[in-house]
Design a protein around this motif. Structure first.
Motif, mmCIF file in Angstrom:
data_model
loop_
_atom_site.group_PDB
_atom_site.id
_atom_site.type_symbol
_atom_site.label_atom_id
_atom_site.label_comp_id
_atom_site.label_asym_id
_atom_site.label_seq_id
_atom_site.Cartn_x
_atom_site.Cartn_y
_atom_site.Cartn_z
ATOM 1 N N PHE A 134 0.791 -1.221 0.000
ATOM 2 C CA PHE A 134 0.000 0.000 0.000
ATOM 3 C C PHE A 134 0.829 1.280 0.000
ATOM 4 O O PHE A 134 0.545 2.190 -0.792
ATOM 5 C CB PHE A 134 -0.966 -0.002 1.185
ATOM 6 N N TRP A 137 2.249 1.968 -3.450
ATOM 7 C CA TRP A 137 1.148 2.256 -4.387
ATOM 8 C C TRP A 137 0.580 3.644 -4.135
ATOM 9 O O TRP A 137 0.331 4.402 -5.079
ATOM 10 C CB TRP A 137 0.039 1.210 -4.228
ATOM 11 N N LEU A 171 -8.818 7.266 2.712
ATOM 12 C CA LEU A 171 -8.245 5.952 3.017
ATOM 13 C C LEU A 171 -7.697 5.973 4.449
ATOM 14 O O LEU A 171 -6.501 5.814 4.676
ATOM 15 C CB LEU A 171 -7.135 5.616 2.018
ATOM 16 N N ALA A 175 -4.734 0.196 3.421
ATOM 17 C CA ALA A 175 -5.255 -0.894 2.601
ATOM 18 C C ALA A 175 -6.496 -1.529 3.198
ATOM 19 O O ALA A 175 -7.256 -2.197 2.487
ATOM 20 C CB ALA A 175 -4.162 -1.952 2.415
ATOM 21 N N LEU A 182 -9.350 -1.811 -3.647
ATOM 22 C CA LEU A 182 -7.986 -1.500 -4.085
ATOM 23 C C LEU A 182 -7.430 -2.761 -4.731
ATOM 24 O O LEU A 182 -7.245 -3.782 -4.064
ATOM 25 C CB LEU A 182 -7.115 -1.091 -2.896
ATOM 26 N N SER A 196 -3.327 -0.602 -11.760
ATOM 27 C CA SER A 196 -3.984 -0.619 -10.466
ATOM 28 C C SER A 196 -5.297 0.137 -10.522
ATOM 29 O O SER A 196 -5.535 0.961 -11.413
ATOM 30 C CB SER A 196 -3.078 -0.034 -9.374
ATOM 31 N N TRP A 198 -8.547 1.884 -7.920
ATOM 32 C CA TRP A 198 -9.130 2.284 -6.638
ATOM 33 C C TRP A 198 -10.556 2.730 -6.914
ATOM 34 O O TRP A 198 -10.798 3.656 -7.677
ATOM 35 C CB TRP A 198 -8.303 3.409 -6.015
#
Length: 280
Positions: A134, A137, A171, A175, A182, A196, A198
């Motif tokens: 996380f 990312w 957030l 995570a 996610l 990726s 979200w």
């Protein structure tokens, strides 16, 4: 005939620390329309918003133009450095007025009603972004957000401060934050992610009370672009929404991002609003 802007009610604070007020557009003292002005903090700046602009009587006489210009003066007096107007796609006259007054389109809101979960292409898999992955990312996602904010007029320092606060709010548990999906996309038997995703699974409620989900990030590394992975991530977003019982998915796209606009149109997303803005 004299056209004026008159307060309809008291000024009130907003949850984000700004201020908002409703106004009547009056002709010779008689209400013929209305609008709302709002000042929104962005870092150390204030950005203005004009919303709910409506002329109910005597259209075509410049009353909408007067209301918009008077609203801009209110926002200047509040210390706003720019003004935005979020205009429904169903209001072409209002969009024409915005263009006449020097506003430029910078962003579009799109949405799609979801019915059946689409299949993902063969040979790819999706995995949750775990606690160990996380932080790295989030750093990459934040950099993309910061670039968008600076393109919209914030300084880099202001953009980084806003990005930090927004990601803490959206957030809060990293995570493990509730109500979000996610995900990373991988080719089978490959350890390098292709992209990726979200998704906020309940950004807000729609007028009918149903939840609206929102795509916050769709990211494909430069080395993997042009191979359809952005489309696959959007299909994954739809699957995540339907698995959570959500049937409407929305997103923002910057007007200059013509590649993304074409992608979303091909997937059946419809423009609902266009965001116009200009400096004050």
């Amino acid at each position: 005939m004299t056209t004026t802007l008159r307060p309809e009610g008291p000024e009130t604070p907003t949850p984000a620390g700004g201020r908002t007020r409703c106004w009547q557009i009056c002709a010779n003292g008689r209400p013929v329309g209305a609008l709302r002005t709002t000042a929104v903090p962005h870092g150390s700046q204030l950005w203005g918003e004009i919303a709910e602009l409506e002329v109910r009587e005597g259209r075509g006489r410049g009353r909408g133009t007067f209301g918009a210009l008077a609203a801009e003066e209110v926002l200047r007096s509040w210390g706003c450095s720019r003004v935005d107007a979020n205009i429904p796609e169903s209001a072409p006259i209002a969009r024409g007025l915005a263009a006449t007054l020097g506003y430029t389109e910078r962003m579009r809101n799109l949405s799609k009603r979801l019915t059946a979960a689409p299949a993902l292409p063969a040979g790819v898999t999706a995995h949750p972004i775990g606690a160990e992955e996380f932080p790295a990312w989030l750093d990459r996602a934040a950099e993309g957000y910061i670039r968008s904010l600076t393109d919209s007029g914030l300084s880099e320092e202001q953009a980084r401060a806003k990005s930090h606060l927004d990601h803490l709010r959206l957030l809060p548990q990293g995570a493990d934050s509730p109500g979000v999906a996610l995900r990373r996309l991988y080719a089978e038997a490959d350890t390098e992610p292709l992209g990726s995703l979200w998704v906020d699974l309940h950004l807000r409620d729609l007028p009918d009370g149903e939840p609206l989900a929102w795509v916050m990030v769709v990211e494909v590394p430069p080395a993997h672009r042009g191979r359809g992975h952005g489309r696959t991530l959007m299909l994954l977003a739809e699957r995540e929404c339907l698995a959570a019982g959500v049937h409407t998915l929305g997103l923002n796209v910057f007007t200059v991002n013509e590649v993304a606009i074409r992608l979303y149109a091909s997937l059946g997303y419809q423009v609902t609003n266009r965001l116009y803005g200009k400096p004050l």
